[in-house]
Design an enzyme around this catalytic site. Structure first.
Site, mmCIF file in Angstrom:
data_model
loop_
_atom_site.group_PDB
_atom_site.id
_atom_site.type_symbol
_atom_site.label_atom_id
_atom_site.label_comp_id
_atom_site.label_asym_id
_atom_site.label_seq_id
_atom_site.Cartn_x
_atom_site.Cartn_y
_atom_site.Cartn_z
ATOM 1 N N MET A 60 0.831 -1.197 0.000
ATOM 2 C CA MET A 60 0.000 0.000 0.000
ATOM 3 C C MET A 60 0.869 1.252 0.000
ATOM 4 S SD MET A 60 -3.001 -1.247 2.645
ATOM 5 C CE MET A 60 -4.169 0.012 2.081
ATOM 6 N N SER A 61 0.510 2.198 -0.865
ATOM 7 C CA SER A 61 1.287 3.433 -0.998
ATOM 8 C C SER A 61 0.537 4.645 -0.473
ATOM 9 C CB SER A 61 1.630 3.670 -2.474
ATOM 10 O OG SER A 61 0.440 3.907 -3.221
ATOM 11 N N CYS A 104 13.082 0.343 -8.592
ATOM 12 C CA CYS A 104 12.283 0.294 -7.368
ATOM 13 C C CYS A 104 11.375 -0.932 -7.375
ATOM 14 C CB CYS A 104 11.466 1.576 -7.222
ATOM 15 S SG CYS A 104 10.628 1.706 -5.616
ATOM 16 N N GLY A 120 -0.995 -2.693 -6.651
ATOM 17 C CA GLY A 120 -1.961 -1.966 -7.464
ATOM 18 C C GLY A 120 -1.499 -1.723 -8.883
ATOM 19 N N CYS A 129 9.901 9.732 -7.342
ATOM 20 C CA CYS A 129 9.486 10.089 -5.980
ATOM 21 C C CYS A 129 10.547 10.855 -5.200
ATOM 22 C CB CYS A 129 9.076 8.831 -5.213
ATOM 23 S SG CYS A 129 10.400 7.612 -4.969
#
Length: 360
Positions: A9-10, A103, A127, A201
Site C-alpha cells: 500500500m502506498s 524500485c 496496485g 518520488c
C-alpha cells in the site's frame, strides 16, 4: 484456512482498491507500506513527495476501513543503495536510468516480496495495472498487459522472476482506471480523489542534476560540446544535466537545431547531432530477463518499446552467447538511450526485457 496476502500500500487509490479486491476474494490480508527515504534527506517538502506521513496516514486509514492490519517496513538503507545509488551512478556514467524499474525490481518484488514470504504470506498484492497468467503449454507464468492499455505498467515489471509471478497478484489488471476510482469513491476511501504522482518520488520538480549535486555533495565539471566529427561547439555545464534527444537548454547559438546524441564520461564530452542522426536501427541489451521462455533459442519476431510511453515497434531479437540480446528494428528508432529498458512483446504478452547498453 484462507490464503494470506500482503498488500503493498502506498496511500494511493490503486493500491487501496487492490487491497479491497483481495479481501473480497477471501484472502486474509495485511497492509504493508515501504518507508523508502526521509523527505529531509532528499530536500523534499511534505506536500510534494510520495512516501510521506500523509501517504502513510491514508494507507492506514484505508486498512482500518477494510478491517485489516497495517504495517510500515523501513527499507531506507536498501532504497539508498539499490535505487538512489544506481540512479546517480548511471547519470555519472553518461547513461539515462529508470529508477521506477529499479524500485519495482529491487524493493517491491525483491525486498518486500521476501518479507512477505518470510511472514508466511502466500501472495504479494500490488496496485499495478498488469496481468499474470499460468500458461499450460509452456508450464510458465506469463506477464501480460493490463486490459486498460492507457494505464498498462507491464513495461516496468519485465524483471519479475517465475517465483515472483507465481506468488504475486495484480487485481487491477482487468479494470480501467475510471472503474478503480469509482470503487474508491463508492467505498468512501479518504484518498478517493487523490491525484497521482507522475515524477520520480525522490527527485523534486524534475531537477535531476540539482538533486544529484545536493545528495552527493559533488560538483560536476564543465566540458566540451562536440559535433559528430569531434569539432568543439561550446561548453556544457556538467554531464548529468543532459539527456539523449535534448535540444532545449543547451545554451548555444547554433546555425541549425542540434540535439544531444551521446555522452562520454571518460572525456567529459556531450556530442550533438542533427535530428536525422538521432535514429538507430538496432541496439544491444544486457541483464536480460526472459519471462515467456527460458531463453530465445533462435531469432524471434517481436514488438519492442524503448521507453515507457512509446508504442511498440516491430523488430527481431537474437540472444548472443554472452547473454546479450541484439534487437534490430524494422524502422530506425529515435533517441535510443543507454540505461533505459527495452521490453519485448508478443501481442499482449511480455516476452522479456533488459537494459540498453548501446546502439549499433
Amino acid at each position: 484456512m484462507n490464503k494470506k496476502a500482503m498488500i503493498a500500500m502506498s496511500g494511493g487509490i490503486d493500491s487501496s482498491v487492490a487491497a479491497y479486491l483481495a479481501r473480497e476474494q477471501g484472502f486474509e490480508c495485511a497492509g504493508a507500506m515501504m518507508k523508502l527515504f526521509d523527505n529531509e534527506d532528499i530536500g523534499a517538502g511534505r506536500e510534494r513527495a510520495c512516501c510521506t506521513l500523509e501517504d502513510a496516514d491514508d494507507a492506514r486509514s484505508v486498512a482500518e476501513s477494510l478491517g485489516i492490519p497495517f504495517f510500515l517496513h523501513n527499507f531506507t538503507d536498501d532504497f539508498r543503495e539499490r535505487v538512489i545509488g544506481r540512479f546517480i551512478e548511471a547519470y555519472q556514467d553518461g547513461a539515462t536510468p529508470n529508477p521506477c524499474i529499479d524500485c519495482n525490481r529491487y524493493m517491491k518484488f525483491e525486498r518486500l516480496f521476501l518479507r512477505a514470504r518470510q511472514l508466511g504470506m502466500d501472495y504479494l498484492v500490488t496496485g499495478h495495472y498488469a496481468r499474470i497468467e499460468s500458461d499450460a503449454a509452456s508450464g510458465r507464468y506469463v506477464l501480460k498487459k493490463a486490459m486498460d492499455e492507457v494505464k498498462d505498467q507491464s513495461y516496468v515489471l519485465y524483471a519479475m522472476t517465475q517465483e515472483q509471478l507465481a506468488h504475486t497478484m495484480f487485481p487491477l489488471g482487468g479494470l480501467c482506471k475510471s472503474e478503480v476510482r469509482g470503487i474508491a469513491e463508492k467505498l468512501g476511501f479518504a484518498n478517493a480523489k487523490k491525484q497521482e504522482s507522475q515524477d520520480i518520488c525522490f527527485v523534486q520538480d524534475g531537477g535531476y542534476a540539482k538533486f544529484i549535486e545536493q545528495y552527493t555533495g559533488n560538483t560536476y565539471a564543465d566540458g566540451d560540446f562536440v559535433d559528430m566529427d569531434g569539432n568543439v561547439l561550446g561548453r556544457h555545464k556538467g554531464l548529468i544535466r543532459y539527456t539523449i534527444g535534448q535540444r532545449k537548454g543547451l545554451g548555444l547559438a547554433l546555425k541549425e537545431p542540434m540535439y544531444v546524441c551521446s555522452k562520454n564520461a571518460e572525456d567529459n564530452t556531450v556530442t550533438l547531432c542533427a535530428d536525422s542522426e538521432l535514429f538507430s536501427k538496432s541496439l544491444e541489451a544486457g541483464d536480460f530477463n526472459w519471462i515467456a521462455c527460458e531463453k530465445a533459442e533462435d531469432t524471434i519476431r517481436v514488438k519492442a518499446k524503448i521507453r515507457y510511453n512509446q508504442k511498440e515497434q516491430w523488430a527481431t531479437a537474437e540472444q548472443g552467447s554472452d547473454g546479450t540480446v541484439r534487437i534490430e528494428f524494422d524502422q530506425p528508432q529515435r533517441a535510443i538511450a543507454k540505461g533505459q529498458a527495452v521490453v519485448l512483446y508478443d501481442g499482449d504478452m511480455v516476452v522479456g526485457g533488459g537494459t540498453i547498453v548501446g546502439t549499433t
